[in-house]
Design a protein around this motif. Structure first.
Motif, PDB file in Angstrom:
ATOM      1  N   GLU A 106      -7.646   2.385  -0.137  1.00 10.19           N
ATOM      2  CA  GLU A 106      -8.407   3.627  -0.030  1.00 10.19           C
ATOM      3  C   GLU A 106      -7.647   4.626   0.806  1.00 10.19           C
ATOM      4  O   GLU A 106      -6.905   4.263   1.712  1.00 10.19           O
ATOM      5  N   ARG A 107      -7.837   5.890   0.511  1.00  9.21           N
ATOM      6  CA  ARG A 107      -7.226   6.934   1.310  1.00  9.21           C
ATOM      7  C   ARG A 107      -8.064   7.144   2.558  1.00  9.21           C
ATOM      8  O   ARG A 107      -9.228   7.521   2.481  1.00  9.21           O
ATOM      9  N   GLY A 108      -7.443   6.916   3.703  1.00  9.44           N
ATOM     10  CA  GLY A 108      -8.148   7.129   4.955  1.00  9.44           C
ATOM     11  C   GLY A 108      -8.269   8.603   5.270  1.00  9.44           C
ATOM     12  O   GLY A 108      -7.672   9.465   4.635  1.00  9.44           O
ATOM     13  N   ARG A 139       1.748   7.536   3.006  1.00  5.19           N
ATOM     14  CA  ARG A 139       1.592   8.977   2.863  1.00  5.19           C
ATOM     15  C   ARG A 139       2.129   9.708   4.091  1.00  5.19           C
ATOM     16  O   ARG A 139       1.968   9.245   5.219  1.00  5.19           O
ATOM     17  N   ALA A 146       1.804  11.012  -1.177  1.00  5.31           N
ATOM     18  CA  ALA A 146       2.244   9.619  -1.200  1.00  5.31           C
ATOM     19  C   ALA A 146       3.711   9.578  -1.606  1.00  5.31           C
ATOM     20  O   ALA A 146       4.157  10.361  -2.441  1.00  5.31           O
ATOM     21  N   THR A 159       1.507  12.377   6.522  1.00  2.00           N
ATOM     22  CA  THR A 159       0.222  12.973   6.905  1.00  2.00           C
ATOM     23  C   THR A 159       0.341  14.165   7.844  1.00  2.00           C
ATOM     24  O   THR A 159      -0.629  14.903   8.024  1.00  2.00           O
ATOM     25  N   PRO A 186      -0.918  -1.530   6.699  1.00  4.06           N
ATOM     26  CA  PRO A 186      -1.860  -0.486   6.285  1.00  4.06           C
ATOM     27  C   PRO A 186      -2.751  -0.018   7.431  1.00  4.06           C
ATOM     28  O   PRO A 186      -3.234  -0.811   8.239  1.00  4.06           O
ATOM     29  N   SER A 232       0.834  -1.200   0.000  1.00  6.07           N
ATOM     30  CA  SER A 232       0.000   0.000   0.000  1.00  6.07           C
ATOM     31  C   SER A 232       0.872   1.255   0.000  1.00  6.07           C
ATOM     32  O   SER A 232       1.950   1.281   0.594  1.00  6.07           O
ATOM     33  N   ALA A 264      -5.029  10.365   5.952  1.00 10.02           N
ATOM     34  CA  ALA A 264      -4.129  10.477   4.809  1.00 10.02           C
ATOM     35  C   ALA A 264      -4.534  11.606   3.865  1.00 10.02           C
ATOM     36  O   ALA A 264      -3.795  11.954   2.970  1.00 10.02           O
ATOM     37  N   HIS A 265      -5.715  12.174   4.077  1.00 10.28           N
ATOM     38  CA  HIS A 265      -6.237  13.185   3.160  1.00 10.28           C
ATOM     39  C   HIS A 265      -5.277  14.370   3.056  1.00 10.28           C
ATOM     40  O   HIS A 265      -4.891  14.961   4.052  1.00 10.28           O
ATOM     41  N   ASP A 311      -2.382   3.724   2.996  1.00  9.42           N
ATOM     42  CA  ASP A 311      -3.796   3.560   2.701  1.00  9.42           C
ATOM     43  C   ASP A 311      -4.237   2.139   3.040  1.00  9.42           C
ATOM     44  O   ASP A 311      -3.589   1.160   2.673  1.00  9.42           O
TER      45      ASP A 311
END
Length: 360
Positions: free
Chosen positions: A207-209, A10, A217, A12, A160, A7, A212-213, A203
């Motif tokens: 999916e981007r949690g 990112r 990456a 964050t 992840p 995965s 992580a928004h 992720d």
């Protein structure tokens, strides 16, 4: 380029910290009674205005007294714990995360040697879970932040959704030698104390949690070690001074600059990119000559390296965490857009260039 498996990880959140006391270059020359015009010129033409340092107490003559190696190591530990804790706490606060959520901690330092290392000490200081995985990256120098990030993103990719933290803790004032020579004066004019921490989350299930928004990456890494310049940057024992001491060869900027283009191009070619595709450059604040050599060889403008230059101006060379201070300023600037590519680059002993490719 070495691509990230598993995965995507990112970055964050980021947090930084410095000791409370700071000094202009002029103030430091006065404090240490430096009158040699050659040394004064090195300090005053460094592109540095101010640095945060933990200076020794004054002797009866009013000058900072000479610290023993034992005192320097205690400074490394005591000051390092204080700024390391602050940087991690700031990072977690920005992520709205509790220390109990940290599942992996990697600490980086090159300004002293302690066992157990900062990872164990900070787990205790911060109340992190005792089952928290940990790693100490020691003695790799200014490039080590990206070496550590590679380990942390690898761990996060294999776990992840779990929170990993990387912290750089550098107390450069615990590694100074004051003997009045040009060799040590170049070092003494450059480095400052500071810590930086970043949170990394991969992720979950592709999916981007929520956490992580907005975070970039890390797509991959590229490295290069110039073994014919292996002694150009080092931190080793000075028998005459009976303490550890930094050494920087005057040719370092040109060695690094000459190999920057090949390293970055290899990083980008692995992703099918060109330098013109990169919107953001986050470089190590290694010194004005180093920054200029890299900038010229990569065809970058002063605007491209604006955060690198202002971190150097305000803090000096913060060793392994300097690039994270530049990254923080980029994030706070508000110019990053979704889909932008960025390159991180650090340089250090070996002589070594480390790079990472980011995408927001």
């Amino acid at each position: 380029m070495t691509r990230i498996s598993g995965s995507l990880s990112r970055i964050t959140a980021v947090g930084t910290a410095v000791p409370p006391a700071s000094y202009t270059q002029e103030e430091l020359l006065g404090i240490f009674g430096v009158t040699d015009p050659r040394i004064r010129s090195v300090f005053l033409n460094s592109g540095i205005q101010r640095r945060h340092l933990t200076l020794p107490p004054r002797d009866p003559d009013g000058f900072p007294r000479t610290e023993t190696q034992a005192e320097l190591l205690r400074k490394h530990t005591t000051s390092g714990l204080a700024i390391g804790r602050e940087a991690i706490e700031t990072c977690l606060k920005r992520l709205n995360a509790d220390p109990a959520e940290v599942a992996f901690l990697c600490c980086v330092s090159s300004t002293g040697f302690i066992t157990p290392g900062f990872s164990a000490l900070l787990i205790k200081e911060l109340g992190l879970p005792p089952e928290c995985g940990r790693l100490d990256v020691v003695g790799m120098g200014c490039n080590a932040g990206l070496n550590a990030l590679a380990a942390v993103t690898g761990w996060a990719g294999a776990h992840p959704g779990q929170l990993a933290v990387m912290a750089s803790v550098e107390v450069c004032s615990a590694a100074y030698v004051f003997d009045g020579t040009m060799r040590t004066s170049v070092v003494n004019s450059l480095f400052g104390d500071g810590a930086a921490a970043i949170a990394v989350v991969a992720d979950a299930a592709g999916e981007r949690g929520e956490r992580a928004h907005g975070g970039p990456a890390v797509l991959g890494y590229a490295s290069r070690i110039m073994t014919d310049a292996i002694g150009a940057m080092r931190y080793d024992w000075d028998e005459e001074q009976e303490r550890f001491s930094f050494f920087l060869d005057p040719e370092v900027p040109y060695v690094v600059g000459a190999h920057a283009e090949e390293t970055v191009d290899r990083l980008l070619s692995g992703a099918g990119l060109r330098r013109s595709d990169i919107a953001h450059w986050v470089l190590h604040s290694g010194g004005r000559k180093v920054i200029d050599a890299v900038r010229v060889n990569l065809g970058l403008t002063r605007h491209d390296v604006r955060h690198t230059l202002t971190v150097l101006r305000d803090y000096g060379n913060l060793s392994s965490g300097a690039f994270l201070s530049s990254f923080q300023r980029l994030c706070e600037e508000g110019t990053v857009r979704p889909g932008d590519f960025g390159v991180m680059m650090t340089m250090g002993p070996g002589s070594t260039i480390e790079t990472a490719l980011l995408r927001w």
